[in-house]
Design an enzyme around this catalytic site. Structure first.
Site, PDB file in Angstrom:
ATOM      1  N   ASN A 229       0.639 -11.789  -9.949  1.00 40.40           N
ATOM      2  CA  ASN A 229       0.944 -12.493  -8.801  1.00 40.40           C
ATOM      3  C   ASN A 229       0.022 -13.710  -8.697  1.00 40.40           C
ATOM      4  O   ASN A 229      -1.116 -13.834  -8.578  1.00 40.40           O
ATOM      5  CB  ASN A 229       0.387 -11.573  -7.692  1.00 40.40           C
ATOM      6  CG  ASN A 229       0.622 -12.442  -6.372  1.00 40.40           C
ATOM      7  OD1 ASN A 229       0.904 -13.396  -6.194  1.00 40.40           O
ATOM      8  ND2 ASN A 229      -0.079 -11.614  -5.425  1.00 40.40           N
ATOM      9  N   TRP A 230       0.729 -14.903  -8.956  1.00 42.71           N
ATOM     10  CA  TRP A 230      -0.046 -16.109  -9.108  1.00 42.71           C
ATOM     11  C   TRP A 230      -0.583 -16.632  -8.004  1.00 42.71           C
ATOM     12  O   TRP A 230      -1.243 -17.630  -8.097  1.00 42.71           O
ATOM     13  CB  TRP A 230       0.964 -17.240 -10.059  1.00 42.71           C
ATOM     14  CG  TRP A 230       0.995 -16.781 -11.376  1.00 42.71           C
ATOM     15  CD1 TRP A 230       0.551 -15.719 -12.165  1.00 42.71           C
ATOM     16  CD2 TRP A 230       1.850 -17.638 -12.386  1.00 42.71           C
ATOM     17  NE1 TRP A 230       1.228 -15.688 -13.311  1.00 42.71           N
ATOM     18  CE2 TRP A 230       1.802 -16.917 -13.720  1.00 42.71           C
ATOM     19  CE3 TRP A 230       2.458 -18.995 -12.418  1.00 42.71           C
ATOM     20  CZ2 TRP A 230       2.567 -17.362 -14.776  1.00 42.71           C
ATOM     21  CZ3 TRP A 230       3.163 -19.310 -13.689  1.00 42.71           C
ATOM     22  CH2 TRP A 230       3.127 -18.584 -14.550  1.00 42.71           C
ATOM     23  N   LYS A 231       0.016 -16.095  -6.785  1.00 46.86           N
ATOM     24  CA  LYS A 231      -0.503 -16.374  -5.365  1.00 46.86           C
ATOM     25  C   LYS A 231      -0.155 -18.234  -5.533  1.00 46.86           C
ATOM     26  O   LYS A 231       0.694 -18.686  -6.103  1.00 46.86           O
ATOM     27  CB  LYS A 231      -1.836 -16.296  -5.121  1.00 46.86           C
ATOM     28  CG  LYS A 231      -1.948 -14.880  -5.018  1.00 46.86           C
ATOM     29  CD  LYS A 231      -3.162 -14.295  -4.628  1.00 46.86           C
ATOM     30  CE  LYS A 231      -3.324 -12.862  -5.037  1.00 46.86           C
ATOM     31  NZ  LYS A 231      -4.480 -12.136  -4.363  1.00 46.86           N
TER      32      LYS A 231
ATOM     33  N   HIS B 182       2.656  -8.358   1.125  1.00 49.43           N
ATOM     34  CA  HIS B 182       1.220  -8.524   0.467  1.00 49.43           C
ATOM     35  C   HIS B 182       0.285  -8.539   1.829  1.00 49.43           C
ATOM     36  O   HIS B 182       0.455  -9.066   2.970  1.00 49.43           O
ATOM     37  CB  HIS B 182       1.015  -9.854  -0.387  1.00 49.43           C
ATOM     38  CG  HIS B 182       0.001  -9.934  -1.081  1.00 49.43           C
ATOM     39  ND1 HIS B 182      -1.301 -10.087  -0.575  1.00 49.43           N
ATOM     40  CD2 HIS B 182      -0.502  -9.345  -2.288  1.00 49.43           C
ATOM     41  CE1 HIS B 182      -2.443 -10.091  -1.449  1.00 49.43           C
ATOM     42  NE2 HIS B 182      -1.677  -9.577  -2.599  1.00 49.43           N
TER      43      HIS B 182
ATOM     44  N   GLU C  42      -2.094 -10.599   2.428  1.00 50.70           N
ATOM     45  CA  GLU C  42      -2.546 -11.634   2.793  1.00 50.70           C
ATOM     46  C   GLU C  42      -1.410 -12.471   3.731  1.00 50.70           C
ATOM     47  O   GLU C  42      -1.494 -13.192   4.498  1.00 50.70           O
ATOM     48  CB  GLU C  42      -2.601 -12.592   1.448  1.00 50.70           C
ATOM     49  CG  GLU C  42      -3.897 -12.298   0.839  1.00 50.70           C
ATOM     50  CD  GLU C  42      -3.962 -12.646  -0.887  1.00 50.70           C
ATOM     51  OE1 GLU C  42      -2.972 -13.375  -1.276  1.00 50.70           O
ATOM     52  OE2 GLU C  42      -4.882 -12.360  -1.542  1.00 50.70           O
TER      53      GLU C  42
ATOM     54  N   GLY D 102      -9.225  -9.557  -4.803  1.00 53.84           N
ATOM     55  CA  GLY D 102      -9.960 -11.003  -4.884  1.00 53.84           C
ATOM     56  C   GLY D 102     -11.342 -10.505  -4.793  1.00 53.84           C
ATOM     57  O   GLY D 102     -12.147 -11.553  -4.755  1.00 53.84           O
TER      58      GLY D 102
ATOM     59  N   GLY E  15      -3.786 -10.253  -9.500  1.00 54.67           N
ATOM     60  CA  GLY E  15      -3.727 -11.630  -8.843  1.00 54.67           C
ATOM     61  C   GLY E  15      -4.565 -12.536  -9.995  1.00 54.67           C
ATOM     62  O   GLY E  15      -4.162 -13.122 -10.983  1.00 54.67           O
ATOM     63  N   GLY E  16      -6.133 -12.525  -9.451  1.00 58.50           N
ATOM     64  CA  GLY E  16      -6.988 -13.577 -10.515  1.00 58.50           C
ATOM     65  C   GLY E  16      -6.918 -13.341 -11.706  1.00 58.50           C
ATOM     66  O   GLY E  16      -6.675 -14.291 -12.485  1.00 58.50           O
TER      67      GLY E  16
HETATM   68  P1  PGA Z   1      -6.612  -9.458  -7.412  1.00 58.49           P
HETATM   69  O1  PGA Z   1      -5.256  -9.784  -6.463  1.00 58.49           O
HETATM   70  O2  PGA Z   1      -6.197  -9.042  -8.778  1.00 58.49           O
HETATM   71  O3  PGA Z   1      -7.145 -11.286  -7.503  1.00 58.49           O
HETATM   72  O4  PGA Z   1      -7.412  -8.734  -6.642  1.00 58.49           O
HETATM   73  C1  PGA Z   1      -4.501  -8.900  -6.408  1.00 58.49           C
HETATM   74  C2  PGA Z   1      -3.290  -9.124  -5.411  1.00 58.49           C
HETATM   75  O5  PGA Z   1      -3.493  -9.557  -4.355  1.00 58.49           O
HETATM   76  O6  PGA Z   1      -2.097  -8.725  -5.917  1.00 58.49           O
END
Ligand code: PGA
Length: 248
Positions: free
Chosen positions: A9-11, A100, A102, A176, A232-233
């Site tokens: 997930n590159w956000k 998600h 977020e 995150g 994510g990260g």
């Molecule tokens: P993270 O994010 O690996 O940076 O904790 C995961 C996500 O939000 O899908």
């Protein structure tokens, strides 16, 4: 259980050039070490505006799937600024991440909205990755199962099957933050999710997400009922992302 799904997930990160470089490096890494694909399917989810360059890089490559991070709950029409599931399918996405935390927290997305979006995704022929997970406070209060149970009950549309739907368990406090749930917590929650799913979804993939890194991926991916990761990260660093895939 079948192959794991390792999803990046590159956000909302990076430039067009960075997206191009990242996908090229991932494709190259897999090309160098194709055994990765024996254990897992690899998926990347760039931002909408980076789908084109990623698709271009994947045109002649069938090793990496592409997905988006959101879609509209409407099929088409007067919805300025929105992107439909059909548009994503047309842009060669095969997955879309929905609900998600977020978006649930910062965009006010309700379970009902997530279900409506997932229904659109299914109608368009996309696989929906439906995210669930409790906040730190909810866990402290011992509410984590109740919260996740409700999210599952209300965010999954009737169109969902084990083939077109993936559930991602992402404890909000682990996203995150560098904090990961312990393998024991993950085992308990993933078993609970499996039990709570409707019969048509009993065999669907259940991913874990939240600060997954190369050094914890092996233990997490070996946990019962963990069918992959939503990363994510670490998905923005080719070596880390491929190391996670390698540990599947
Ligand atoms: P993270 O994010 O690996 O940076 O904790 C995961 C996500 O939000 O899908």
């Amino acid at each position: 259980m079948g192959k794991k799904l390792i999803a990046g997930n590159w956000k909302m990160n990076g430039t067009l050039d960075e997206a191009k470089t990242l996908i090229a490096a991932i494709v190259n890494g897999i090309h160098q070490n194709p055994s990765v694909l024996e254990k897992c399917d690899v998926l990347v989810c760039p931002s909408f505006v980076h789908l084109g360059v990623v698709r271009h890089a994947l045109k002649t490559v069938n090793t990496v799937a592409m997905g988006a991070q959101n879609c509209s709950k409407f099929p088409d029409g007067a919805h300025t600024g929105s992107v439909s599931a059909a548009m994503l399918k047309d842009a060669k996405c095969s997955y879309v991440i929905l609900g998600h935390s977020e978006r649930r927290q910062n965009r006010g997305e309700s379970n009902e909205t997530v279900a409506a979006k997932a229904e659109q995704a299914h109608k368009a022929g996309l696989n929906a990755i439906i995210c669930v997970g409790e906040t730190e406070l909810q866990r402290e209060e011992g509410q984590e199962k109740a919260v996740v149970e409700k999210q599952l009950a209300k965010s999954i549309p009737a169109s969902a099957t084990a083939q077109n739907t993936v559930i991602a368990y992402e404890p909000v406090w682990a996203i995150g933050t560098g904090k990961t749930a312990t393998p024991e917590d993950i085992k308990t929650m993933h078993a609970f999710i499996r039990e709570s799913l409707p019969p048509t979804l009993k065999n669907c993939r259940i991913l874990y997400g939240g600060s997954m890194k190369p050094d914890n991926a092996k233990a997490i991916l070996a946990t019962p009922n963990v069918d992959g990761g939503l990363i994510g990260g670490a998905s923005l660093k080719t070596a880390d992302f491929l190391a996670i895939a390698q540990s599947a």
